[in-house]
Design an enzyme around this catalytic site. Structure first.
Site, PDB file in Angstrom:
ATOM      1  CD  GLU A 130     -28.331 -22.790 -17.186  1.00  0.00           C
ATOM      2  OE1 GLU A 130     -27.851 -21.952 -16.389  1.00  0.00           O
ATOM      3  OE2 GLU A 130     -28.389 -24.005 -16.945  1.00  0.00           O
ATOM      4  CG  HIS A 157     -27.834 -30.373 -21.408  1.00  0.00           C
ATOM      5  ND1 HIS A 157     -28.928 -30.459 -20.560  1.00  0.00           N
ATOM      6  CD2 HIS A 157     -27.214 -29.218 -21.071  1.00  0.00           C
ATOM      7  CE1 HIS A 157     -28.961 -29.401 -19.748  1.00  0.00           C
ATOM      8  NE2 HIS A 157     -27.926 -28.639 -20.047  1.00  0.00           N
ATOM      9  CE1 TYR A 181      -4.600 -31.194 -35.431  1.00  0.00           C
ATOM     10  CE2 TYR A 181      -4.158 -33.551 -35.433  1.00  0.00           C
ATOM     11  CZ  TYR A 181      -4.657 -32.419 -36.069  1.00  0.00           C
ATOM     12  OH  TYR A 181      -5.203 -32.508 -37.316  1.00  0.00           O
ATOM     13  CG  HIS A 229     -24.980 -27.768 -16.549  1.00  0.00           C
ATOM     14  ND1 HIS A 229     -25.280 -26.617 -15.844  1.00  0.00           N
ATOM     15  CD2 HIS A 229     -25.764 -27.743 -17.644  1.00  0.00           C
ATOM     16  CE1 HIS A 229     -26.214 -25.943 -16.491  1.00  0.00           C
ATOM     17  NE2 HIS A 229     -26.518 -26.600 -17.592  1.00  0.00           N
ATOM     18  CE1 TYR A 276      -6.263 -26.889 -39.529  1.00  0.00           C
ATOM     19  CE2 TYR A 276      -8.416 -25.963 -39.017  1.00  0.00           C
ATOM     20  CZ  TYR A 276      -7.632 -27.006 -39.453  1.00  0.00           C
ATOM     21  OH  TYR A 276      -8.223 -28.203 -39.815  1.00  0.00           O
TER      22      TYR A 276
END
Length: 232
Positions: free
Chosen positions: A93, A114, A133, A175, A228
């Site tokens: 990948e 996965h 949220y 996937h 945050y």
């Protein structure tokens, strides 16, 4: 006469610094891949991990169990996709990892999993809407499902690049999931959060159609997320 020795000394120091940073990142990629696997985010040898380095990235190799991967096995893939020197083969990948870095110059790590519930939703073609949220942790008002493409292809890489342009996490149809962050720790933490949200959402769906937070409110949440925790 003194300029040449000084230049050589400076170059040697720079190389030493780069080598130390490369080894640190290699070790961190291994540790992150192990943590991902042991937590159940990627069963068996599925999933992959990378970190931005130099003009390319350092990525887990293909076909080696996470428990057996050493720092020396991590593969450097250049920005043009070439694998210089004699190295292991990179993850199949690698193309979408590079695409993620090109799409998001502000990000330094990619974790692809996965994980069970993320895969369930991805195979059902269901994005994760703003049922909670915390979905805003992905950087948007939902966690979308990217269109399907064969694994390890340029088409999938293109899909990932487009999907991550305005998100830090996405599902990939049939996937799995992908999460990016400034650091490997950030990317892994986000991958965990995506799986938790995916599990919660699948359980909400078992009750019935979910109540969804309005886009206007999610924009407020996204703005609050900018400051945050320790980011303020």
């Amino acid at each position: 006469m003194t300029k040449a020795p000084k230049k050589k000394k400076k170059l040697a120091k720079a190389r030493k610094t780069r080598d130390r940073e490369e080894m640190r990142l290699r070790q961190e990629v291994v540790a992150t891949a192990l943590a991902m696997s042991r937590s159940g985010l990627s069963p068996g040898s599925s999933g992959n991990v990378s970190a931005r380095f130099a003009d390319g990235m350092l990525i887990t190799p293909t076909g080696i169990a996470y428990a057996d991967i050493k720092a020396r096995d991590i593969v450097f893939v250049a920005g043009d996709g070439k694998v210089p020197g004699k190295q292991k083969k990179p993850s199949s990948e690698w193309q979408f990892h590079l695409a993620a870095y090109k799409a998001r110059r502000d990000m330094g790590a990619v974790v692809h999993t996965h994980s069970l519930h993320a895969v369930v939703l991805a195979c059902a073609g269901r994005s994760i809407p703003a049922f909670h949220y915390m979905v805003a942790i992905s950087g948007g008002i939902d966690i979308p499902v990217l269109p399907y493409a064969t694994f390890g292809t340029e088409k999938l890489a293109q899909n990932v690049g487009r999907g991550l342009a305005d998100r830090q996490a996405c599902l990939m149809a049939h996937h799995g999931a992908i999460a990016i962050g400034k650091t490997l720790r950030d990317a892994l933490a986000l991958a965990h959060e995506v799986e938790i949200l995916a599990e919660q959402y699948t359980k909400v769906l078992a009750i019935g159609p979910p109540a969804v937070i309005s886009e206007e409110e999610m924009r407020v949440v996204l703005d609050k997320f900018k400051s945050y925790g320790q980011q303020a």
